[in-house]
Design an enzyme around this catalytic site. Structure first.
Site, PDB file in Angstrom:
ATOM      1  N   ARG A 118     -32.109  67.767 -86.831  1.00  0.00           N
ATOM      2  CA  ARG A 118     -31.601  68.981 -86.182  1.00  0.00           C
ATOM      3  C   ARG A 118     -32.597  70.133 -86.305  1.00  0.00           C
ATOM      4  NH1 ARG A 118     -26.088  70.261 -88.660  1.00  0.00           N
ATOM      5  NH2 ARG A 118     -27.234  69.580 -90.483  1.00  0.00           N
TER       6      ARG A 118
ATOM      7  N   ASN B 247     -24.732  67.051 -85.393  1.00  0.00           N
ATOM      8  CA  ASN B 247     -24.471  65.704 -85.900  1.00  0.00           C
ATOM      9  C   ASN B 247     -23.094  65.239 -85.444  1.00  0.00           C
ATOM     10  OD1 ASN B 247     -26.893  65.513 -87.276  1.00  0.00           O
ATOM     11  ND2 ASN B 247     -26.036  66.030 -89.265  1.00  0.00           N
TER      12      ASN B 247
END
Length: 90
Positions: A18, A36
């Site tokens: 990320r 996620n």
């Protein structure tokens, strides 16, 4: 401007995916988010020009050096959100 949703599969959680994705999005001028998912994948929504989103897609197919991308699914984003920046969502 186009909006696309990507689902990234592989070893993509717990490896900084990320963070690196947000960094690349900011570098390319992409707006949207990365998040996620419970199944171990990562969802990425990207908004930008055709050229920006295509370059971002190419990057997502490889991911950062810490990740191992095994599959990338792409679809039109129909969530209706308007983005002004790129964020990491929890």
């Amino acid at each position: 401007m186009i909006q696309r949703q990507f689902t990234v599969y592989g070893c993509v959680q717990g490896v900084g995916f990320r963070f690196f994705t947000a960094r690349e999005a900011n570098k390319l001028g992409i707006q949207g988010y990365v998040k996620n998912q419970a199944d171990g994948s990562v969802r990425v929504v990207a908004a930008g020009s055709d050229r920006q989103v295509a370059a971002f897609r190419d990057w997502l197919e490889q991911g950062p050096p810490t990740a191992e991308v095994t599959n990338l699914l792409e679809q039109e984003y129909t969530g209706g959100r308007v983005f002004s920046d790129f964020t990491i969502e929890r």
